[in-house]
Design an enzyme around this catalytic site. Structure first.
Site, mmCIF file in Angstrom:
data_model
loop_
_atom_site.group_PDB
_atom_site.id
_atom_site.type_symbol
_atom_site.label_atom_id
_atom_site.label_comp_id
_atom_site.label_asym_id
_atom_site.label_seq_id
_atom_site.Cartn_x
_atom_site.Cartn_y
_atom_site.Cartn_z
ATOM 1 N N GLU A 148 2.139 -0.571 -4.894
ATOM 2 C CA GLU A 148 1.234 0.507 -5.268
ATOM 3 C C GLU A 148 2.055 1.789 -5.195
ATOM 4 O OE1 GLU A 148 -3.036 2.629 -4.105
ATOM 5 O OE2 GLU A 148 -1.543 2.216 -2.583
ATOM 6 N N ASP B 168 0.824 -1.205 0.000
ATOM 7 C CA ASP B 168 0.000 0.000 0.000
ATOM 8 C C ASP B 168 0.867 1.268 0.000
ATOM 9 O OD1 ASP B 168 -2.842 0.952 0.400
ATOM 10 O OD2 ASP B 168 -1.909 1.930 2.122
HETATM 11 O O1 TEU Z 1 -4.658 4.065 -1.706
HETATM 12 C C1 TEU Z 1 -3.768 5.084 -1.961
HETATM 13 C C2 TEU Z 1 -4.206 6.120 -2.948
HETATM 14 O O2 TEU Z 1 -3.484 7.038 -3.168
HETATM 15 C C3 TEU Z 1 -5.510 6.065 -3.641
HETATM 16 O O3 TEU Z 1 -5.746 5.270 -4.669
HETATM 17 C C4 TEU Z 1 -6.605 6.797 -2.984
HETATM 18 O O4 TEU Z 1 -7.609 5.965 -2.528
HETATM 19 C C5 TEU Z 1 -7.214 7.790 -3.940
HETATM 20 O O5 TEU Z 1 -6.203 8.644 -4.323
HETATM 21 C C6 TEU Z 1 -8.314 8.576 -3.285
HETATM 22 O O6 TEU Z 1 -8.943 9.345 -4.246
HETATM 23 C C7 TEU Z 1 -4.313 3.071 -0.786
HETATM 24 C C8 TEU Z 1 -5.465 2.092 -0.663
HETATM 25 O O7 TEU Z 1 -5.657 1.468 -1.897
HETATM 26 C C9 TEU Z 1 -6.663 2.819 -0.147
HETATM 27 O O8 TEU Z 1 -7.800 1.998 -0.102
HETATM 28 C C10 TEU Z 1 -6.330 3.337 1.233
HETATM 29 O O9 TEU Z 1 -7.398 4.113 1.722
HETATM 30 C C11 TEU Z 1 -5.060 4.180 1.219
HETATM 31 O O10 TEU Z 1 -4.012 3.588 0.492
HETATM 32 C C12 TEU Z 1 -4.562 4.397 2.632
HETATM 33 O O11 TEU Z 1 -4.054 3.222 3.149
#
Ligand code: TEU
Ligand code: CA
Length: 584
Positions: A287, A224
């Site tokens: 990610e 993440d």
């Molecule tokens: O997401 C990180 C992220 O930057 C995104 O895709 C974010 O949800 C988007 O920019 C919002 O508009 C990750 C996870 O996939 C997400 O579900 C979590 O909330 C986030 O990290 C925090 O851990």
């Protein structure tokens, strides 16, 4: 040996495998499970690990290579598990640590690989580490998070240490803590304090936790927001220049907060931990956000190997167009040559459903599925994508996702306004549609699910589409099985077949690495509103087509033609004779 499918392969000694043989992850495909919304086994309206286990046969039959399971660890669930309070345990509504072990073992027994989801950047503010850390400046965990003193402005007022903004941009990344009279860093939301990875004790504890799960048999991790872990140690301001990262607007260039040199080094360090369990056997999927040069630096960190693969999110927000897609494919082919693997994503739990982005046009969804599952690299799909689930409108006042609440608090958004879907992520997180019965096969009919059901459950569900040979689900199944049958698709080379500039057709050949002269596969996709025809060699045979009207016809002079109606695609054995496709 079939790539990544044979259960015996999973237990085999990595050292004995020939060096030339592709690693399992190089030819795998990934299916993302969002545990809360996948399958509820005990009728509390919340998906759980037992529910996932009960659907593993479905996934094995669908033909995916690996599952990635979003976080199910102990958590107050304010960000649906992306706020972890104990990395070594399971949140009670999802099950127990034994269920997690069973999930790993049962998946392996079916030839499925298992990736868990590691949130290394931050914990929940209810994690005992943070509870202790925030209690004073001198406690044993005082330095486990990123703390900094306030600045004092000319009027003597307390100001945050610098100008860094949180991911959503509408807030500062610094949050005040009265007990310590200091700020802590929270790169995402205020209840997700950033861990201090410069502290050797934090690194040791987190790496040990990683070893614990690897020891239990997980095949790797999705990481993440990996690029946000290490910020500038001197806390320098970011230049206040508006920019766009991964399609999202930012007020400043995140040079000191995102993709710093130390983040790349951390990738290599984490790789070393994984390689303790057999070189290249356990896989790290990052990610990370940035241009592809930046992304590539996570994979090769100077002379050290880093993450095995990184998500390529471009298809998540690229408009549906042959020109756009072709240029993305070209770029990523160049940047991630074999043995590296492009990792394509068109949906996840954070962004819009692709069916909705495509205006509900199932023909386009079929073309996209064909592309994703036959391009070189690792396709990642999100649960429900295979039955074409669409976004579900959820009013702001009902939002479970914490992001809409930030906007309500800061911008005083009216409760009836519909935020863009990426800002109310509930819209893509509704329960997986297994059937058209009450409860959509997700939970018992009389139970209220944690999030409303979708509106399209009557048609976009697994049991109805199972029965229909022409369904989207069966197209996905055909394509996954084709990947398994044809090494050319699973891990062969990719060569774009030249087409006229501006043409709406994408064509490429996949070559069999072991028999370069034989077993080629040709993929032709027509993304245009008019029909197209493509000349193919005499021996070409149809393997998969997106609908019945895609046909191979005999032309004059022994020529064979592939006829493609608007928004259709075909996968053929054999190769193209050359020349551009002709409009019909
Ligand atoms: O997401 C990180 C992220 O930057 C995104 O895709 C974010 O949800 C988007 O920019 C919002 O508009 C990750 C996870 O996939 C997400 O579900 C979590 O909330 C986030 O990290 C925090 O851990
Ligand atoms: Ca449950």
């Amino acid at each position: 040996m079939q790539p990544g499918v044979d259960p015996a392969d999973i237990s085999s000694d990595p050292e004995s495998a020939s060096d030339r043989a592709p690693k399992w992850w190089q030819s795998t495909s990934i299916y993302q499970i969002y545990p809360r919304s996948f399958a509820d086994s005990n009728g509390d309206g919340i998906g759980d690990l037992e529910g996932i286990i009960s659907r593993l046969d479905y996934l094995a039959d669908l033909g995916v290579g690996a599952i990635w399971v979003s976080p199910f660890f102990t958590s107050p669930q304010r960000d649906v598990g992306y706020d972890v309070a104990d990395y070594r345990n399971v949140s009670p509504e999802y099950g127990t640590i034994d269920d997690a072990q069973r999930l790993i073992d049962e998946a392996h027994a079916r030839g499925l690989r298992v990736l868990f989801d590691l949130v290394l950047n931050h914990t929940s503010d209810q994690h005992l580490w943070f509870v202790e850390s925030r209690s004073s400046r001198t406690n044993p965990k005082a330095d486990w998070y990123v703390w900094a003193d306030a600045r004092t402005d000319r009027l003597g007022r307390h100001r945050p240490p610098n100008n860094w903004r949180s991911e959503l941009q509408v807030e500062r990344a610094w949050r005040w803590c009265p007990e310590r009279e200091q700020y802590f860093l929270a790169s995402f939301l205020d209840f997700q304090p950033d861990l201090n990875w410069r502290n050797p004790a934090v690194r040791a504890e987190m790496f040990d936790m990683v070893r614990m799960w690897l020891g239990r048999g997980v095949d790797g991790f999705r990481l993440d927001i990996f690029g946000s872990i290490m910020q500038d140690a001197a806390l320098r301001n970011n230049p206040p220049l508006p920019t766009v990262v991964a399609g999202l607007p930012r007020l400043q260039r995140p040079v000191h907060t995102l993709n710093t040199t130390e983040n790349f080094e951390l990738a290599a360090d984490l790789r070393e931990v994984c390689d303790e369990f057999g070189p290249g056997e356990r896989v790290l999927l990052g990610e990370v956000f940035g241009d592809e040069d930046t992304l590539a630096r996570y994979v090769q960190v100077g002379d050290r190997p880093g993450l095995h693969v990184v998500f390529l999110f471009e298809f998540l927000h690229a408009s549906y167009s042959a020109k756009r897609y072709r240029s993305l494919i070209e770029r990523f082919e160049r940047r991630f040559p074999a043995p590296q693997q492009p990792t394509y994503v068109v949906e996840n739990h954070d962004r819009a459903r692709s069916m909705s982005r495509l205006g509900g046009d199932e023909r386009k969804a079929r073309v996209l599925a064909t592309l994703m599952l036959t391009l070189r690299g690792i396709p990642v799909i999100f649960q429900g994508q295979e039955v074409g689930m669409t976004n579900k409108y959820i009013p702001l006042r009902e939002a479970v996702d914490p992001i809409p609440r930030v906007f309500r608090r800061i911008l005083h958004e009216p409760l009836n306004r519909r935020l863009p879907e990426r800002l109310n992520r509930d819209e893509v997180r509704v329960p997986m549609q297994w059937s058209d019965e009450p409860g959509v096969g997700f939970t018992d009919p009389d139970v209220t699910p944690w999030l409303r059901y979708g509106d399209d459950a009557a048609t976009h569900n697994v049991s109805v589409q199972n029965e229909d040979p022409a369904s989207l689900l069966n197209l996905y199944r055909e394509l996954y099985h084709l990947r398994r049958e044809y090494p050319a698709i699973a891990h062969g080379s990719l060569e774009l077949v030249p087409v006229d500039g501006g043409d709406e057709v994408i064509a490429y050949r996949r070559g069999d690495p072991d028999q370069p002269e034989a077993g080629n596969v040709l993929v032709v996709c027509n993304l245009g509103d008019t029909g197209a025809a493509h000349r193919v060699e005499a021996g070409a045979a149809m393997l998969v087509r997106t609908d019945d009207s895609v046909a191979l016809v005999q032309g004059l002079n022994d020529e064979r033609w592939l006829n493609l109606p608007p928004h259709s695609a075909a996968v053929l054995s054999g190769s193209v004779l050359g020349g551009a496709p002709h409009r019909r």
